[in-house]
Each structure stands twice: as C-alpha cells, then as structure tokens.
Design a protein around this motif. Structure first.
Motif, PDB file in Angstrom:
ATOM      1  N   ALA A   1       0.828  -1.207   0.000  1.00 13.85           N
ATOM      2  CA  ALA A   1       0.000   0.000   0.000  1.00 13.85           C
ATOM      3  C   ALA A   1       0.862   1.257   0.000  1.00 13.85           C
ATOM      4  O   ALA A   1       0.565   2.238  -0.702  1.00 13.85           O
ATOM      5  CB  ALA A   1      -0.922  -0.004   1.216  1.00 13.85           C
ATOM      6  N   ILE A   2       1.946   1.245   0.763  1.00 14.15           N
ATOM      7  CA  ILE A   2       2.848   2.396   0.794  1.00 14.15           C
ATOM      8  C   ILE A   2       3.528   2.577  -0.565  1.00 14.15           C
ATOM      9  O   ILE A   2       3.663   3.695  -1.069  1.00 14.15           O
ATOM     10  CB  ILE A   2       3.888   2.214   1.910  1.00 14.15           C
ATOM     11  N   GLU A   3       3.953   1.473  -1.158  1.00 17.14           N
ATOM     12  CA  GLU A   3       4.608   1.551  -2.472  1.00 17.14           C
ATOM     13  C   GLU A   3       3.639   2.055  -3.538  1.00 17.14           C
ATOM     14  O   GLU A   3       4.022   2.846  -4.418  1.00 17.14           O
ATOM     15  CB  GLU A   3       5.150   0.174  -2.851  1.00 17.14           C
ATOM     16  N   ALA A   4       2.372   1.603  -3.468  1.00 16.87           N
ATOM     17  CA  ALA A   4       1.373   2.070  -4.430  1.00 16.87           C
ATOM     18  C   ALA A   4       1.110   3.566  -4.260  1.00 16.87           C
ATOM     19  O   ALA A   4       0.882   4.286  -5.238  1.00 16.87           O
ATOM     20  CB  ALA A   4       0.074   1.288  -4.259  1.00 16.87           C
ATOM     21  N   TRP A   5       1.141   4.026  -3.005  1.00 18.96           N
ATOM     22  CA  TRP A   5       0.980   5.468  -2.753  1.00 18.96           C
ATOM     23  C   TRP A   5       2.145   6.246  -3.359  1.00 18.96           C
ATOM     24  O   TRP A   5       1.959   7.294  -3.975  1.00 18.96           O
ATOM     25  CB  TRP A   5       0.910   5.703  -1.247  1.00 18.96           C
ATOM     26  N   TRP A   6       3.334   5.722  -3.206  1.00 17.45           N
ATOM     27  CA  TRP A   6       4.523   6.401  -3.710  1.00 17.45           C
ATOM     28  C   TRP A   6       4.585   6.381  -5.242  1.00 17.45           C
ATOM     29  O   TRP A   6       4.862   7.394  -5.882  1.00 17.45           O
ATOM     30  CB  TRP A   6       5.768   5.740  -3.111  1.00 17.45           C
ATOM     31  N   LEU A   7       4.283   5.220  -5.848  1.00 24.13           N
ATOM     32  CA  LEU A   7       4.446   5.071  -7.291  1.00 24.13           C
ATOM     33  C   LEU A   7       3.226   5.520  -8.085  1.00 24.13           C
ATOM     34  O   LEU A   7       3.361   6.051  -9.189  1.00 24.13           O
ATOM     35  CB  LEU A   7       4.761   3.603  -7.621  1.00 24.13           C
ATOM     36  N   PHE A   8       2.016   5.270  -7.527  1.00 27.32           N
ATOM     37  CA  PHE A   8       0.794   5.533  -8.292  1.00 27.32           C
ATOM     38  C   PHE A   8      -0.095   6.593  -7.656  1.00 27.32           C
ATOM     39  O   PHE A   8      -1.234   6.770  -8.059  1.00 27.32           O
ATOM     40  CB  PHE A   8      -0.007   4.227  -8.456  1.00 27.32           C
ATOM     41  N   ASP A   9       0.422   7.261  -6.610  1.00 29.58           N
ATOM     42  CA  ASP A   9      -0.308   8.341  -5.938  1.00 29.58           C
ATOM     43  C   ASP A   9      -1.633   7.864  -5.338  1.00 29.58           C
ATOM     44  O   ASP A   9      -2.613   8.596  -5.305  1.00 29.58           O
ATOM     45  CB  ASP A   9      -0.564   9.501  -6.909  1.00 29.58           C
ATOM     46  N   GLU A  10      -1.660   6.606  -4.859  1.00 29.15           N
ATOM     47  CA  GLU A  10      -2.831   6.100  -4.148  1.00 29.15           C
ATOM     48  C   GLU A  10      -2.728   6.557  -2.699  1.00 29.15           C
ATOM     49  O   GLU A  10      -1.782   6.235  -2.002  1.00 29.15           O
ATOM     50  CB  GLU A  10      -2.904   4.576  -4.236  1.00 29.15           C
ATOM     51  N   GLN A  11      -3.719   7.332  -2.254  1.00 30.08           N
ATOM     52  CA  GLN A  11      -3.645   7.962  -0.946  1.00 30.08           C
ATOM     53  C   GLN A  11      -3.884   6.963   0.191  1.00 30.08           C
ATOM     54  O   GLN A  11      -4.694   6.037   0.066  1.00 30.08           O
ATOM     55  CB  GLN A  11      -4.674   9.089  -0.860  1.00 30.08           C
ATOM     56  N   LEU A  12      -3.178   7.171   1.303  1.00 32.20           N
ATOM     57  CA  LEU A  12      -3.362   6.368   2.505  1.00 32.20           C
ATOM     58  C   LEU A  12      -4.234   7.143   3.483  1.00 32.20           C
ATOM     59  O   LEU A  12      -3.902   8.258   3.879  1.00 32.20           O
ATOM     60  CB  LEU A  12      -2.017   6.044   3.153  1.00 32.20           C
ATOM     61  N   SER A  13      -5.354   6.550   3.883  1.00 33.94           N
ATOM     62  CA  SER A  13      -6.250   7.201   4.826  1.00 33.94           C
ATOM     63  C   SER A  13      -5.766   6.976   6.253  1.00 33.94           C
ATOM     64  O   SER A  13      -4.843   6.203   6.509  1.00 33.94           O
ATOM     65  CB  SER A  13      -7.663   6.639   4.659  1.00 33.94           C
ATOM     66  N   GLY A  14      -6.428   7.651   7.181  1.00 31.81           N
ATOM     67  CA  GLY A  14      -6.103   7.450   8.583  1.00 31.81           C
ATOM     68  C   GLY A  14      -6.361   6.022   9.026  1.00 31.81           C
ATOM     69  O   GLY A  14      -5.613   5.456   9.833  1.00 31.81           O
ATOM     70  N   VAL A  15      -7.421   5.406   8.487  1.00 28.86           N
ATOM     71  CA  VAL A  15      -7.721   4.008   8.818  1.00 28.86           C
ATOM     72  C   VAL A  15      -6.607   3.094   8.319  1.00 28.86           C
ATOM     73  O   VAL A  15      -6.207   2.136   8.997  1.00 28.86           O
ATOM     74  CB  VAL A  15      -9.080   3.595   8.199  1.00 28.86           C
ATOM     75  N   ALA A  16      -6.090   3.382   7.109  1.00 32.59           N
ATOM     76  CA  ALA A  16      -5.005   2.577   6.563  1.00 32.59           C
ATOM     77  C   ALA A  16      -3.756   2.682   7.427  1.00 32.59           C
ATOM     78  O   ALA A  16      -3.076   1.681   7.694  1.00 32.59           O
ATOM     79  CB  ALA A  16      -4.705   3.005   5.132  1.00 32.59           C
ATOM     80  N   LEU A  17      -3.439   3.892   7.881  1.00 31.51           N
ATOM     81  CA  LEU A  17      -2.276   4.066   8.743  1.00 31.51           C
ATOM     82  C   LEU A  17      -2.452   3.325  10.069  1.00 31.51           C
ATOM     83  O   LEU A  17      -1.507   2.736  10.600  1.00 31.51           O
ATOM     84  CB  LEU A  17      -2.041   5.552   8.997  1.00 31.51           C
ATOM     85  N   LEU A  18      -3.682   3.351  10.610  1.00 31.78           N
ATOM     86  CA  LEU A  18      -3.970   2.593  11.827  1.00 31.78           C
ATOM     87  C   LEU A  18      -3.792   1.097  11.569  1.00 31.78           C
ATOM     88  O   LEU A  18      -3.244   0.371  12.415  1.00 31.78           O
ATOM     89  CB  LEU A  18      -5.399   2.881  12.293  1.00 31.78           C
ATOM     90  N   GLY A  19      -4.245   0.635  10.408  1.00 35.62           N
ATOM     91  CA  GLY A  19      -4.084  -0.771  10.060  1.00 35.62           C
ATOM     92  C   GLY A  19      -2.627  -1.182   9.968  1.00 35.62           C
ATOM     93  O   GLY A  19      -2.250  -2.284  10.386  1.00 35.62           O
ATOM     94  N   ILE A  20      -1.783  -0.302   9.423  1.00 36.47           N
ATOM     95  CA  ILE A  20      -0.353  -0.596   9.339  1.00 36.47           C
ATOM     96  C   ILE A  20       0.241  -0.750  10.738  1.00 36.47           C
ATOM     97  O   ILE A  20       1.015  -1.667  11.007  1.00 36.47           O
ATOM     98  CB  ILE A  20       0.368   0.513   8.552  1.00 36.47           C
ATOM     99  N   LEU A  21      -0.156   0.135  11.650  1.00 35.59           N
ATOM    100  CA  LEU A  21       0.336   0.059  13.027  1.00 35.59           C
ATOM    101  C   LEU A  21      -0.095  -1.246  13.697  1.00 35.59           C
ATOM    102  O   LEU A  21       0.708  -1.920  14.364  1.00 35.59           O
ATOM    103  CB  LEU A  21      -0.175   1.256  13.824  1.00 35.59           C
ATOM    104  N   ILE A  22      -1.368  -1.619  13.517  1.00 33.97           N
ATOM    105  CA  ILE A  22      -1.869  -2.865  14.107  1.00 33.97           C
ATOM    106  C   ILE A  22      -1.152  -4.070  13.507  1.00 33.97           C
ATOM    107  O   ILE A  22      -0.816  -5.041  14.207  1.00 33.97           O
ATOM    108  CB  ILE A  22      -3.398  -2.978  13.901  1.00 33.97           C
ATOM    109  N   THR A  23      -0.886  -4.026  12.204  1.00 34.64           N
ATOM    110  CA  THR A  23      -0.209  -5.131  11.539  1.00 34.64           C
ATOM    111  C   THR A  23       1.195  -5.325  12.085  1.00 34.64           C
ATOM    112  O   THR A  23       1.609  -6.449  12.401  1.00 34.64           O
ATOM    113  CB  THR A  23      -0.146  -4.884  10.022  1.00 34.64           C
ATOM    114  N   VAL A  24       1.943  -4.242  12.215  1.00 34.28           N
ATOM    115  CA  VAL A  24       3.303  -4.330  12.744  1.00 34.28           C
ATOM    116  C   VAL A  24       3.282  -4.868  14.169  1.00 34.28           C
ATOM    117  O   VAL A  24       4.111  -5.698  14.553  1.00 34.28           O
ATOM    118  CB  VAL A  24       3.988  -2.952  12.684  1.00 34.28           C
ATOM    119  N   THR A  25       2.306  -4.421  14.968  1.00 37.56           N
ATOM    120  CA  THR A  25       2.171  -4.929  16.336  1.00 37.56           C
ATOM    121  C   THR A  25       1.867  -6.419  16.338  1.00 37.56           C
ATOM    122  O   THR A  25       2.416  -7.180  17.147  1.00 37.56           O
ATOM    123  CB  THR A  25       1.053  -4.167  17.078  1.00 37.56           C
TER     124      THR A  25
END
Length: 295
Positions: free
Chosen positions: A253-277
């Motif tokens: 998702a981060i790579e797609a945001w960087w390469l294709f300008d797909e935006q990351l929402s606040g929910v997505a950022l929360l999901g990334i944090l939960i995933t890493v945990t």
C-alpha cells in the motif's frame, strides 16, 4: 547479525510483487509472463550453480523440490496473476493472500503438532485485522464485480503457498538452496508452458514497463526473495516465518501510494500500526526464567 536482516529484506522485496504485476500485465498474458520469467530465472540459477559448484540433490529430493515449486511458484503465482488479469482489484487479491499466516499456522498446528502460545495467536489475529483495515480503507468507495474464476484463482493461491511452505519445511531441509530452487523453477516453467500454450494467445507487447518489470520480477523476486524465503523456512518455525507475510500488504500500500499516488487514509495508517504490532507479538520469544525465578 546478517541473518537478523533477512526477514526485513525479504519483506521489502516480496512486497513489490503486486507492483511488478501491475506494471507488466497490461502488455502480456499472465501465464506467458510467468513462463518467460521462469525460463530466465532458470538460466540465472544454472549460472550460479555452475559458478558456486552447488551440490545437486538426489532424485527423491529433486522430486520434493518440484512439488514445492508447483505449490509456492506455480499455483500461487499463477493464481495471483490470473486473478489480477481477471480484474480482481490488487487490494482484494492481497487481502485474501494475506490470510496465509493464519492458514499456515492452523495447518502447522493440526498437521505438524507445532504449538502456538496465546500471544502468538493474538499476534496472528491482530495481523489479519490490520491487513483488513489497510485494504478495506481503500476499497469501500469502489464498486466492482468479482469474476468467479478470479475468486477461485486467488483462493487456490492462498491454499497452495500455505501447503507449500509446510511441505518445504518438512521435506526440503537437506537440499542445497540453489539446486533446490532450480528444480522448483523447472517444475513451474513446465506448468506455465502448458497453461500458456493451452489457454493464451502468447501475444507480447515489449513495452519498457514490461521489460523493467520482468527484470525486477526475475532478479528481485524469483532469485533474491525466494532464496531468502527458503533460508527463513530452514532456520525458523513455519508459523513464525509465515507471520512476516502480514507486513507485505501494508508495504505494498505504501509503495502504491509512492508510485501511483494512491492515498493512505487514517484508517489505513492505523491498520499498518496494528499489523506491525501483530507481527511483533507473533514473533515474540517466550521469556526465559532464570535460576532465581525472575523472568
């Protein structure tokens, strides 16, 4: 010290697989792409084997490696690429495949007697929740029709990589990584040749995006990432290795945001944090009691 960085490098490489597919598939059919990819990969591995004088396995071990190749490369990659080609959103595909750590842990628990502690189960579930948040946050506003064959393809991918990981852990531990991988790709190349010549036109538009994506899929994924995966399976518990796959969809998702300008929402950022945990909990080693009884 170097071994500690293997999972990080693997996740970074593996996460680019969907990106490579997105660049390549507009110009080529999926099975033909995988066939060409496997042929080039075989040539690279043969050169490495000759230079490093790797030891060839016996017929029995070679057979085991060909089974692993059909599962981890053939059915898994073929299913993922076919699903994306059939217009299944990459996010949905990644979400389904993201169930792999849970399925692998369940299969290891049922079939191999591998014990999982409560905190590991908690980590696996948290990882699944995080992946779901990351991907669903970008899909809620989209409407699409799921092709039945696309759903079948991605489910087969999920099942095959889970079984293939366990199979490699049980039967592939004594095989040289280079020659074992050669037999895996040989079986995959044969499988993709049959599929490409049976169901596809094999027309190719040699666009620069396709050429660059193909080179990356060969050297970044088929050579580097797969060797790291085989090393991780050999050195660690299968359920612990599988939990690293939870980090792949957030990174994608981060790579797609960087390469294709797909935006990351606040929910997505929360999901990334939960995933890493979740990954941290699944990989957390149990505390060892000292002689004094203090943990």
């Amino acid at each position: 010290m170097l071994i500690r960085f293997v999972p990080l490098i693997f996740v970074l490489l593996w996460s680019t697989g969907f990106i490579g597919a997105r660049y390549a598939l507009p110009w080529i059919e999926p099975f033909n792409l995988l066939f060409i990819r496997m042929v080039i990969t075989l040539a690279v591995f043969l050169l490495l084997i000759l230079v490093l004088r790797a030891r060839w396995p016996g017929p029995r071990q070679a057979g085991h490696q060909m089974v692993v190749g059909l599962l981890i490369h053939g059915v898994y990659l073929g299913g993922v690429f076919a699903a994306i080609k059939l217009a299944l959103p990459a996010g949905v595909t990644a979400l389904v495949v993201g169930l792999q750590p849970l399925l692998t842990a369940l299969l290891a628990w049922v079939g191999m007697g591998q014990q999982l502690r409560r905190i590991q189960w908690l980590g696996l579930v948290a990882g699944l929740l995080g992946v779901s948040l990351v991907l669903s946050s970008g899909l809620m506003a989209q409407s699409f029709v799921v092709h039945p064959l696309a759903l079948v393809a991605v489910l087969l991918s999920l099942l095959s990589i889970s079984i293939g990981t366990l199979y490699q852990k049980k039967f592939g531990g004594q095989t040289d990584l280079l020659t074992g991988s050669f037999y895996q790709y040989l079986a995959t190349a044969l499988c993709m040749a049959v599929l490409a010549y049976s169901f596809e036109t094999r027309e190719v538009i040699w666009h620069p995006d396709l050429i660059l994506a193909l080179l990356w899929l060969v050297f970044g994924l088929s050579v580097s990432a797969i060797l790291l995966l085989m090393l991780m399976i050999r050195l660690g518990e299968v359920s612990r290795v599988a939990s690293y796959f939870y980090l792949v969809p957030p990174l994608t998702a981060i790579e797609a945001w960087w390469l294709f300008d797909e935006q990351l929402s606040g929910v997505a950022l929360l999901g990334i944090l939960i995933t890493v945990t979740g990954v941290y909990l699944a990989l957390k080693k149990p505390a060892v009691k000292s002689n004094s009884g203090v943990e």
